[in-house]
Scaffold this active site. Structure first.
Site, mmCIF file in Angstrom:
data_model
loop_
_atom_site.group_PDB
_atom_site.id
_atom_site.type_symbol
_atom_site.label_atom_id
_atom_site.label_comp_id
_atom_site.label_asym_id
_atom_site.label_seq_id
_atom_site.Cartn_x
_atom_site.Cartn_y
_atom_site.Cartn_z
ATOM 1 N N ARG A 235 9.511 -2.823 3.620
ATOM 2 C CA ARG A 235 10.634 -3.369 2.828
ATOM 3 C C ARG A 235 11.421 -2.231 2.181
ATOM 4 O O ARG A 235 12.650 -2.276 2.119
ATOM 5 C CB ARG A 235 10.115 -4.363 1.788
ATOM 6 C CG ARG A 235 9.825 -5.693 2.447
ATOM 7 C CD ARG A 235 9.164 -6.707 1.567
ATOM 8 N NE ARG A 235 8.941 -7.912 2.370
ATOM 9 C CZ ARG A 235 7.969 -8.783 2.189
ATOM 10 N NH1 ARG A 235 7.120 -8.624 1.208
ATOM 11 N NH2 ARG A 235 7.860 -9.834 2.977
ATOM 12 N N GLN A 329 37.812 -4.969 3.109
ATOM 13 C CA GLN A 329 38.992 -5.501 2.437
ATOM 14 C C GLN A 329 39.973 -4.381 2.075
ATOM 15 O O GLN A 329 41.185 -4.533 2.224
ATOM 16 C CB GLN A 329 38.548 -6.246 1.159
ATOM 17 C CG GLN A 329 39.628 -7.071 0.499
ATOM 18 C CD GLN A 329 39.987 -8.323 1.292
ATOM 19 O OE1 GLN A 329 39.207 -8.782 2.125
ATOM 20 N NE2 GLN A 329 41.176 -8.854 1.068
ATOM 21 N N GLY A 333 44.287 -5.098 7.246
ATOM 22 C CA GLY A 333 44.166 -5.583 8.633
ATOM 23 C C GLY A 333 43.396 -4.615 9.516
ATOM 24 O O GLY A 333 42.651 -5.031 10.421
ATOM 25 N N GLU A 356 12.319 -8.596 7.571
ATOM 26 C CA GLU A 356 11.310 -8.068 6.640
ATOM 27 C C GLU A 356 11.261 -8.927 5.373
ATOM 28 O O GLU A 356 10.962 -8.433 4.285
ATOM 29 C CB GLU A 356 11.628 -6.604 6.315
ATOM 30 C CG GLU A 356 10.496 -5.626 6.561
ATOM 31 C CD GLU A 356 9.931 -5.637 7.972
ATOM 32 O OE1 GLU A 356 10.649 -5.996 8.928
ATOM 33 O OE2 GLU A 356 8.748 -5.299 8.115
HETATM 34 C C1 FAD Z 1 17.785 -9.129 14.660
HETATM 35 C C2 FAD Z 1 16.431 -9.501 14.166
HETATM 36 C C3 FAD Z 1 15.375 -8.615 14.336
HETATM 37 C C4 FAD Z 1 14.090 -8.963 13.905
HETATM 38 N N1 FAD Z 1 13.048 -8.119 14.172
HETATM 39 C C5 FAD Z 1 11.774 -8.559 13.941
HETATM 40 C C6 FAD Z 1 10.637 -7.790 14.384
HETATM 41 O O1 FAD Z 1 10.782 -6.689 14.953
HETATM 42 N N2 FAD Z 1 9.397 -8.290 14.178
HETATM 43 C C7 FAD Z 1 9.179 -9.493 13.577
HETATM 44 O O2 FAD Z 1 8.034 -9.903 13.437
HETATM 45 N N3 FAD Z 1 10.228 -10.253 13.139
HETATM 46 C C8 FAD Z 1 11.509 -9.814 13.327
HETATM 47 N N4 FAD Z 1 12.588 -10.586 12.915
HETATM 48 C C9 FAD Z 1 12.328 -11.858 12.270
HETATM 49 C C10 FAD Z 1 12.695 -11.903 10.783
HETATM 50 O O3 FAD Z 1 11.768 -11.162 10.030
HETATM 51 C C11 FAD Z 1 12.757 -13.383 10.388
HETATM 52 O O4 FAD Z 1 13.907 -13.936 11.032
HETATM 53 C C12 FAD Z 1 12.840 -13.575 8.882
HETATM 54 O O5 FAD Z 1 11.617 -13.224 8.268
HETATM 55 C C13 FAD Z 1 13.176 -15.027 8.525
HETATM 56 O O6 FAD Z 1 12.365 -15.916 9.204
HETATM 57 P P1 FAD Z 1 13.052 -17.163 9.956
HETATM 58 O O7 FAD Z 1 14.126 -16.639 10.826
HETATM 59 O O8 FAD Z 1 11.959 -17.955 10.595
HETATM 60 O O9 FAD Z 1 13.756 -18.003 8.818
HETATM 61 P P2 FAD Z 1 13.101 -19.188 7.969
HETATM 62 O O10 FAD Z 1 11.742 -18.793 7.492
HETATM 63 O O11 FAD Z 1 13.236 -20.452 8.733
HETATM 64 O O12 FAD Z 1 14.048 -19.242 6.698
HETATM 65 C C14 FAD Z 1 15.384 -19.746 6.772
HETATM 66 C C15 FAD Z 1 15.964 -19.812 5.364
HETATM 67 O O13 FAD Z 1 15.248 -20.769 4.593
HETATM 68 C C16 FAD Z 1 15.175 -20.352 3.255
HETATM 69 N N5 FAD Z 1 13.739 -20.256 2.884
HETATM 70 C C17 FAD Z 1 12.658 -20.160 3.707
HETATM 71 N N6 FAD Z 1 11.520 -20.147 2.987
HETATM 72 C C18 FAD Z 1 11.900 -20.210 1.698
HETATM 73 C C19 FAD Z 1 11.190 -20.250 0.472
HETATM 74 N N7 FAD Z 1 9.849 -20.216 0.412
HETATM 75 N N8 FAD Z 1 11.904 -20.343 -0.684
HETATM 76 C C20 FAD Z 1 13.249 -20.380 -0.656
HETATM 77 N N9 FAD Z 1 13.971 -20.363 0.476
HETATM 78 C C21 FAD Z 1 13.310 -20.283 1.629
HETATM 79 C C22 FAD Z 1 15.881 -19.003 3.140
HETATM 80 O O14 FAD Z 1 17.216 -19.195 2.745
HETATM 81 C C23 FAD Z 1 15.846 -18.518 4.561
HETATM 82 O O15 FAD Z 1 16.888 -17.596 4.812
HETATM 83 C C24 FAD Z 1 13.884 -10.218 13.272
HETATM 84 C C25 FAD Z 1 14.952 -11.087 13.086
HETATM 85 C C26 FAD Z 1 16.207 -10.752 13.536
HETATM 86 C C27 FAD Z 1 17.327 -11.749 13.363
#
Ligand code: FAD
Length: 378
Positions: A235, A329, A333, A356
């Site tokens: 992180r 901003q 443009g 993360e």
């Molecule tokens: C480009 C990219 C690269 C990545 N690389 C890696 C990687 O190398 N390895 C890996 O393991 N993962 C990777 N990830 C995954 C990333 O860590 C997850 O997408 C992230 O942790 C969020 O999980 P999720 O997408 O399942 O969202 P979700 O868990 O479904 O969450 C969606 C939204 O719900 C809300 N939410 C969820 N839980 C809570 C809570 N308890 N309280 C309040 N609000 C909440 C938040 O607003 C959140 O943004 C990557 C993702 C992307 C897009």
């Protein structure tokens, strides 16, 4: 690292990033291709081995030096910064907890800078609920069989090694090292994304994926502890990537507003423009202080490190989003065009609020610790 050595190291990273990384940043983004030139350049600078202990062949760089490296890379190319960070995130847990045999197989050869790695935590059912994972590893003969699917995995199709969190008991998880040639490993389609387009992202799929016994990383059922420890550090590293993006965007805005003329003077003479620049610089510097403080806490094994790392990641990622938006901003443009790097920086910044651990997860970690601290009278 004392202040003098820190600034000398930053200066060498700045020169390196300007000369070897920046010229390729827009190309990786436009062509959506892996930053091979950056990987080659990391070798010249010995950047991959920076994050590893001397006992395994690394340079033993502290968290602050790693943060500086990712910050300076992020300032010119978020994709390159991410690529290095994920190689570290995949391999350092193996270097810290793996058996001597596994370290010889995976970590020592990687010190040359030729190895690419991934960290596989997230699954289709969820990323925030990390330890609710479904991927299973079961003993089979004298080895392991993994079944499951990991989602959004950075470096996916390009990695040599995959560090995988899998369920090994009703309430227990363990870490495994999977090689790209292990039977039963395959990939989903390469995702198309808003930003960090040079970094490949795909599902990693395990179908009866067979591993020898020694690919279990460290102790059985210790995955929760290993990953919780690792996330504190990663992180901070994502905070560094975000901070670098913010710094790069601030400089783009200063340069653009120093050249562009409106109402008979450069934009930089307009007081409201200067006000925006001041706010952007202040937010960036505040994020930097928090990030460096968190880095020290990590290396000192300070119990506050986890909270400080969440604060640093949250602060730097939200600053990156705000500063890139404001910097765009200030370009008017022109900022909206891909002729200037600022639109790429704004697209790249968004992901730092998501991976993360999304921002609200960081808030939950911070709030929990604040309540504990205040209510216990500490
Ligand atoms: C480009 C990219 C690269 C990545 N690389 C890696 C990687 O190398 N390895 C890996 O393991 N993962 C990777 N990830 C995954 C990333 O860590 C997850 O997408 C992230 O942790 C969020 O999980 P999720 O997408 O399942 O969202 P979700 O868990 O479904 O969450 C969606 C939204 O719900 C809300 N939410 C969820 N839980 C809570 C809570 N308890 N309280 C309040 N609000 C909440 C938040 O607003 C959140 O943004 C990557 C993702 C992307 C897009």
């Amino acid at each position: 690292m004392d202040r003098q050595s820190l600034e000398t190291f930053r200066l060498s990273l700045r020169r390196f990033s300007e000369a070897k990384i920046k010229p390729h940043a827009a190309v990786y983004d436009r062509e959506m291709r892996f930053p091979e030139e950056s990987l080659e350049a990391f070798k010249e600078m010995g950047l991959v081995s920076l994050a590893f202990a001397e006992e395994v062949g690394g340079q033993g760089g502290d968290t602050l030096s790693q943060v500086l490296a990712l910050e300076e890379l992020g300032r010119v190319c978020a994709t390159s910064s991410l690529t290095l960070m994920v190689i570290w995130a995949g391999l350092v847990p193996i270097a810290k907890h793996g058996s001597p045999k596994l370290i010889d197989e995976v970590v020592r050869p990687a010190m040359s800078g030729d190895t690419v790695a991934s960290i596989c935590l997230t699954e289709p059912a969820g990323g925030s609920d990390l330890f609710g994972l479904k991927t299973r590893a079961e003993r089979s003969g004298d080895g392991w069989v993994i079944n499951g699917q990991k989602r959004y995995i950075t470096n996916a199709t390009r990695s040599d090694w995959y560090t995988v969190l899998a369920r090994t008991g009703e309430k227990a998880v363990s870490l495994f090292a999977v090689h790209k040639d292990d039977p039963g490993l395959s990939f989903g389609r390469r995702e198309t994304k808003m930003g960090i387009k040079g970094s490949p992202t795909a599902d990693v799929i395990f179908e009866n994926c067979r591993l020898p016994e020694h690919r279990l990383v460290g102790e059985l059922h210790q995955g929760h502890a290993y990953i919780t420890e690792s996330l504190t550090w990663t992180r901070a590293l994502i905070g560094a990537q975000a901070l670098g993006i913010a710094q790069g965007a601030l400089e783009e805005a200063v340069n653009y507003t120093s050249e562009r003329t409106q109402f008979g003077e450069t934009l930089s003479r307009l007081q409201m423009v200067r006000g925006h620049i001041a706010d952007m610089a202040m937010a960036t510097e505040a994020g930097r202080s928090l990030l460096y403080r968190a880095s020290e806490a990590i290396d000192e094994n300070d119990p506050a490190a986890r909270t400080l790392a969440s604060m640093a990641k949250l602060s730097c990622s939200e600053t990156a989003m705000r500063v890139t938006t404001d910097a765009l901003q200030l370009h008017g443009g022109a900022g909206y065009l891909s002729d200037f790097p600022i639109e790429r920086m704004m697209r790249d910044a968004k992901i730092t609020e998501i991976y993360e651990g999304v921002s609200d997860i960081q808030r939950l970690i911070i709030a929990k610790s604040v309540y504990q601290q205040v209510r216990s009278g500490a």
